[in-house]
Each structure stands twice: as C-alpha cells, then as structure tokens.
Design an enzyme around this catalytic site. Structure first.
Site, mmCIF file in Angstrom:
data_model
loop_
_atom_site.group_PDB
_atom_site.id
_atom_site.type_symbol
_atom_site.label_atom_id
_atom_site.label_comp_id
_atom_site.label_asym_id
_atom_site.label_seq_id
_atom_site.Cartn_x
_atom_site.Cartn_y
_atom_site.Cartn_z
ATOM 1 N N LYS A 233 -1.412 9.174 15.190
ATOM 2 C CA LYS A 233 -0.097 9.016 14.947
ATOM 3 C C LYS A 233 0.609 7.609 15.614
ATOM 4 O O LYS A 233 1.181 6.846 14.578
ATOM 5 C CB LYS A 233 1.114 10.287 15.483
ATOM 6 C CG LYS A 233 0.781 11.553 15.006
ATOM 7 C CD LYS A 233 1.648 12.601 15.737
ATOM 8 C CE LYS A 233 1.568 12.619 17.231
ATOM 9 N NZ LYS A 233 0.427 13.173 17.523
ATOM 10 N N ARG B 180 -3.651 7.662 30.267
ATOM 11 C CA ARG B 180 -2.281 8.637 30.187
ATOM 12 C C ARG B 180 -2.732 9.547 31.245
ATOM 13 O O ARG B 180 -3.886 10.253 31.109
ATOM 14 C CB ARG B 180 -1.870 8.909 28.973
ATOM 15 C CG ARG B 180 -0.934 7.798 28.519
ATOM 16 C CD ARG B 180 -0.701 8.253 27.192
ATOM 17 N NE ARG B 180 -0.177 9.685 26.747
ATOM 18 C CZ ARG B 180 0.303 10.017 25.664
ATOM 19 N NH1 ARG B 180 0.095 9.256 24.309
ATOM 20 N NH2 ARG B 180 0.467 11.326 25.109
ATOM 21 N N ARG C 59 -9.222 7.292 25.299
ATOM 22 C CA ARG C 59 -8.129 6.418 24.963
ATOM 23 C C ARG C 59 -7.730 5.855 26.263
ATOM 24 O O ARG C 59 -7.628 5.976 27.303
ATOM 25 C CB ARG C 59 -6.644 7.243 24.613
ATOM 26 C CG ARG C 59 -5.532 6.467 24.484
ATOM 27 C CD ARG C 59 -4.634 7.241 23.831
ATOM 28 N NE ARG C 59 -3.923 8.306 24.325
ATOM 29 C CZ ARG C 59 -3.040 9.264 23.842
ATOM 30 N NH1 ARG C 59 -2.682 8.741 22.468
ATOM 31 N NH2 ARG C 59 -2.903 10.149 24.398
ATOM 32 N N ARG D 161 9.161 18.346 16.866
ATOM 33 C CA ARG D 161 8.169 19.124 17.533
ATOM 34 C C ARG D 161 8.086 20.615 17.548
ATOM 35 O O ARG D 161 7.317 21.340 18.015
ATOM 36 C CB ARG D 161 7.592 18.454 18.863
ATOM 37 C CG ARG D 161 6.566 17.784 18.797
ATOM 38 C CD ARG D 161 6.379 17.372 20.433
ATOM 39 N NE ARG D 161 5.041 17.165 20.763
ATOM 40 C CZ ARG D 161 4.618 15.560 20.778
ATOM 41 N NH1 ARG D 161 5.552 14.474 20.391
ATOM 42 N NH2 ARG D 161 3.609 15.435 21.438
ATOM 43 N N ARG E 220 -2.008 20.859 26.032
ATOM 44 C CA ARG E 220 -1.145 20.049 24.580
ATOM 45 C C ARG E 220 -1.351 20.717 23.280
ATOM 46 O O ARG E 220 -0.510 20.945 22.494
ATOM 47 C CB ARG E 220 -1.367 18.620 24.638
ATOM 48 C CG ARG E 220 -0.586 17.840 25.749
ATOM 49 C CD ARG E 220 -0.985 16.416 26.091
ATOM 50 N NE ARG E 220 -1.142 15.593 25.150
ATOM 51 C CZ ARG E 220 -1.831 14.498 25.193
ATOM 52 N NH1 ARG E 220 -2.826 14.457 25.941
ATOM 53 N NH2 ARG E 220 -1.622 13.793 24.166
HETATM 54 P P1 AP5 Z 1 -3.188 7.811 19.150
HETATM 55 O O1 AP5 Z 1 -2.823 6.686 18.005
HETATM 56 O O2 AP5 Z 1 -2.688 7.414 20.512
HETATM 57 O O3 AP5 Z 1 -2.724 9.412 18.772
HETATM 58 P P2 AP5 Z 1 -1.407 10.002 18.740
HETATM 59 O O4 AP5 Z 1 -1.463 11.025 17.551
HETATM 60 O O5 AP5 Z 1 -0.365 9.073 18.805
HETATM 61 O O6 AP5 Z 1 -1.681 10.878 20.047
HETATM 62 P P3 AP5 Z 1 -0.552 11.307 21.354
HETATM 63 O O7 AP5 Z 1 -1.580 11.621 22.648
HETATM 64 O O8 AP5 Z 1 0.086 9.992 21.517
HETATM 65 O O9 AP5 Z 1 0.103 12.372 20.685
HETATM 66 P P4 AP5 Z 1 1.027 13.632 21.752
HETATM 67 O O10 AP5 Z 1 1.525 14.018 20.421
HETATM 68 O O11 AP5 Z 1 0.162 14.398 22.219
HETATM 69 O O12 AP5 Z 1 1.759 12.608 22.507
HETATM 70 P P5 AP5 Z 1 3.148 11.956 22.663
HETATM 71 O O13 AP5 Z 1 3.143 10.541 23.390
HETATM 72 O O14 AP5 Z 1 3.858 12.188 21.303
HETATM 73 O O15 AP5 Z 1 -4.617 7.774 18.999
HETATM 74 C C1 AP5 Z 1 -5.591 8.618 19.946
HETATM 75 C C2 AP5 Z 1 -6.758 7.854 20.332
HETATM 76 O O16 AP5 Z 1 -7.557 7.718 19.077
HETATM 77 C C3 AP5 Z 1 -6.605 6.338 20.794
HETATM 78 O O17 AP5 Z 1 -7.647 5.952 21.648
HETATM 79 C C4 AP5 Z 1 -6.932 5.518 19.431
HETATM 80 O O18 AP5 Z 1 -7.408 4.237 19.637
HETATM 81 C C5 AP5 Z 1 -8.065 6.528 18.681
HETATM 82 N N1 AP5 Z 1 -7.779 6.777 17.225
HETATM 83 C C6 AP5 Z 1 -6.685 6.490 16.551
HETATM 84 N N2 AP5 Z 1 -7.086 6.519 15.325
HETATM 85 C C7 AP5 Z 1 -8.265 6.645 15.479
HETATM 86 C C8 AP5 Z 1 -9.307 6.856 14.218
HETATM 87 N N3 AP5 Z 1 -9.065 6.816 12.948
HETATM 88 N N4 AP5 Z 1 -10.666 6.646 14.348
HETATM 89 C C9 AP5 Z 1 -11.017 6.797 15.677
HETATM 90 N N5 AP5 Z 1 -10.190 6.565 16.914
HETATM 91 C C10 AP5 Z 1 -8.850 6.540 16.455
HETATM 92 O O19 AP5 Z 1 3.947 12.868 23.665
HETATM 93 C C11 AP5 Z 1 3.624 12.957 24.894
HETATM 94 C C12 AP5 Z 1 4.652 13.961 25.630
HETATM 95 O O20 AP5 Z 1 5.789 13.667 25.452
HETATM 96 C C13 AP5 Z 1 4.492 15.597 25.037
HETATM 97 O O21 AP5 Z 1 3.338 16.048 25.614
HETATM 98 C C14 AP5 Z 1 5.889 16.192 25.447
HETATM 99 O O22 AP5 Z 1 5.643 16.401 26.990
HETATM 100 C C15 AP5 Z 1 6.703 14.883 25.449
HETATM 101 N N6 AP5 Z 1 7.244 14.850 24.068
HETATM 102 C C16 AP5 Z 1 7.286 13.792 23.140
HETATM 103 N N7 AP5 Z 1 7.873 14.253 21.958
HETATM 104 C C17 AP5 Z 1 8.297 15.396 22.225
HETATM 105 C C18 AP5 Z 1 9.389 16.109 21.403
HETATM 106 N N8 AP5 Z 1 9.757 16.032 20.077
HETATM 107 N N9 AP5 Z 1 9.932 17.340 21.871
HETATM 108 C C19 AP5 Z 1 9.356 17.846 23.203
HETATM 109 N N10 AP5 Z 1 8.768 17.083 24.012
HETATM 110 C C20 AP5 Z 1 8.109 15.698 23.592
HETATM 111 MG MG MG Z 2 1.508 8.653 20.394
#
Ligand code: AP5
Ligand code: MG
Ligand code: ZN
Length: 209
Positions: free
Chosen positions: A13, A155, A122, A88, A166
């Site tokens: 994402k 991270r 990552r 979410r 997660r």
């Molecule tokens: P990446 O692009 O980093 O993936 P992502 O989908 O952004 O994954 P996240 O881990 O950031 O999602 P998340 O939803 O768990 O965390 P968030 O920060 O939102 O890609 C992942 C890896 O794959 C990278 O190494 C990349 O290089 C590689 N890659 C990408 N595309 C690829 C491809 N096509 N092929 C191969 N490799 C590829 O949330 C973190 C925390 O914040 C949550 O756990 C929660 O505690 C809190 N939080 C955030 N939003 C909320 C909410 N709305 N409500 C409540 N709590 C929240």
């Molecule tokens: Mg992300």
C-alpha cells in the site's frame, strides 16, 4: 480523486501510494506513518500509541478518526488524497463516509505467506521515508537509502510475533471493509503479488489514469 488503500500488512500500500501521489499530485496520508512520526517525536499522541504499534494492535477509533479528520482538512488535500491504512474498522469507514466519502477503495490482495516474506525483508529510511526490500526492492548499497544516503532501519512491528498479530487483526477487523465498499460499488481488487512495476500498471488501469 479521493482514494483509500486496503489490503493486508505488507501488501505494498505504502509503496504504491508514494508512486501514485508523485504521479498524480494527490496527498499521501498514511496513518501508520503519522503515528510513527508521533512516536519518534515523543508527542503525547506518540506516548499514547507506542506500545499499541509495537504489538501490531489497532489504535482506538476515536483517536485515529480525529487525526484523519484534521489531516484531510488541510489545503494539500483539496486536489484529492490517498488514504493508506485508513479506514481499518467499520466504525472508521462509517466516520469517513460522513466526513468525506471516497471515490474508490483499492484492495491490494496478497497471500499470508507472501505478507510474511515482504515484511521480514522490509527496510525503511528513517529520514525520507523510502521503503526497500532486501530481496525484492534492494537499495543500491546495502542498508543505505538510495534517495538520501541515510542508514536504513527495520520497523519494530516487522518482528515475527507482531507480524502474526497484525495479520490476525487485519482478518478480524479490516477484511469486513471489503463487503462495505463492494456494497457501495466502489471496491477494486488488485493482485499485489507481481513485481512493483506490474502492480503499479494494474493500479493505473483500475483508476483510469
Ligand atoms: P509496503 O509498501 O511497506 O507495504 P504496506 O502495505 O504499506 O505495509 P505496512 O506494513 O505499512 O502496512 P500496515 O497496514 O501493517 O502498517 P501501517 O503502517 O499502515 O511494502 C512492504 C514490503 O514489500 C516493502 O519492503 C516493499 O519494498 C516490498 N514490496 C512492495 N511492493 C512489492 C511488490 N510488488 N513486490 C515485491 N516486494 C514489494 O500501520 C502500522 C500500525 O499503525 C498498525 O499496526 C496500527 O497499530 C496503527 N494504525 C495505522 N492505521 C491505523 C488505523 N486506521 N486504525 C488503527 N490503527 C492504525
Ligand atoms: Mg505502509
Ligand atoms: Zn532516505
């Protein structure tokens, strides 16, 4: 255009949102990034959410909705926004429907074992926010950001225990949003398994840009 990006942790994402935002001039809003910034700066919000983030649990809806409401009201969102990682939960989705209903919900689909591979490899630039992967999206010099030369970090919630949590939280709380947006007629599924170029091409096709 007002977009939301759904999909499991590690589906790409953030990677796709950064590319699309620089391509289409929309604001990229990652709630995860905003919370991590607050933690890094040691603000009240940061202190409140640090242990929640480390475990991979969700920040309470009230706190999250307030943060997003404030953020999407800023001038840079007038030309549209990409919400990456929000909503979410069903209450968050209902709040957004009242505040500023999205035009499309893009759902990045990826199998669990791929999620684990993506997250465990990552690497993140703590300075400019660029994301790498040791195998799939390697930096030119090991552990150094291509963009700004800063040392890359891992991270806290990319440890195996937190990844498992997660994924479980995603299935219980976030996956039900697919039906919410399908019923509204604005859900677009994208296969997130191919390489980033192919996923980005599929995204642009789905958006008609
Ligand atoms: P990446 O692009 O980093 O993936 P992502 O989908 O952004 O994954 P996240 O881990 O950031 O999602 P998340 O939803 O768990 O965390 P968030 O920060 O939102 O890609 C992942 C890896 O794959 C990278 O190494 C990349 O290089 C590689 N890659 C990408 N595309 C690829 C491809 N096509 N092929 C191969 N490799 C590829 O949330 C973190 C925390 O914040 C949550 O756990 C929660 O505690 C809190 N939080 C955030 N939003 C909320 C909410 N709305 N409500 C409540 N709590 C929240
Ligand atoms: Mg992300
Ligand atoms: Zn950098």
């Amino acid at each position: 255009m007002k977009l939301i990006f759904l999909g499991p942790p590690g589906a790409g994402k953030g990677t796709m949102a950064k590319r699309l935002a620089s391509h289409g001039g929309m604001a990229h809003i990652s709630t995860g990034d905003l919370f991590r910034e607050a933690v890094a700066q040691g603000t009240d919000l940061g202190k409140q959410v640090k242990s929640i983030l480390d475990r991979g649990d969700l920040v309470p809806d009230e706190v999250t909705v307030k943060l997003v409401q404030e953020r999407i009201g800023r001038p840079d969102c007038r030309r549209g926004f990409i919400l990456d990682g929000f909503p979410r939960t069903i209450p968050q989705a209902e709040a957004l429907d009242r505040l500023s209903p999205p035009d499309l919900a893009v759902n990045f689909v990826l199998a669990d074992d791929e999620v684990v591979k993506r997250l465990s490899g990552r690497r993140l630039c703590p300075s400019c926010g660029k994301t790498f992967h040791i195998l799939f999206v390697p930096p030119r010099k090991p552990d150094i950001c291509d963009g700004c030369g800063t040392g890359l970090v891992i991270r806290k919630d990319d440890q195996v225990e937190a990844i498992r949590n997660r994924l479980a939280v995603y299935k219980a709380q976030t996956e039900p949003l697919e039906a919410h947006y399908r019923d509204l007629g604005i859900l677009r599924n994208i296969d997130a398994a191919p390489d980033p170029e192919k996923v980005f091409a599929a995204l642009k096709t789905a958006l008609g840009v």
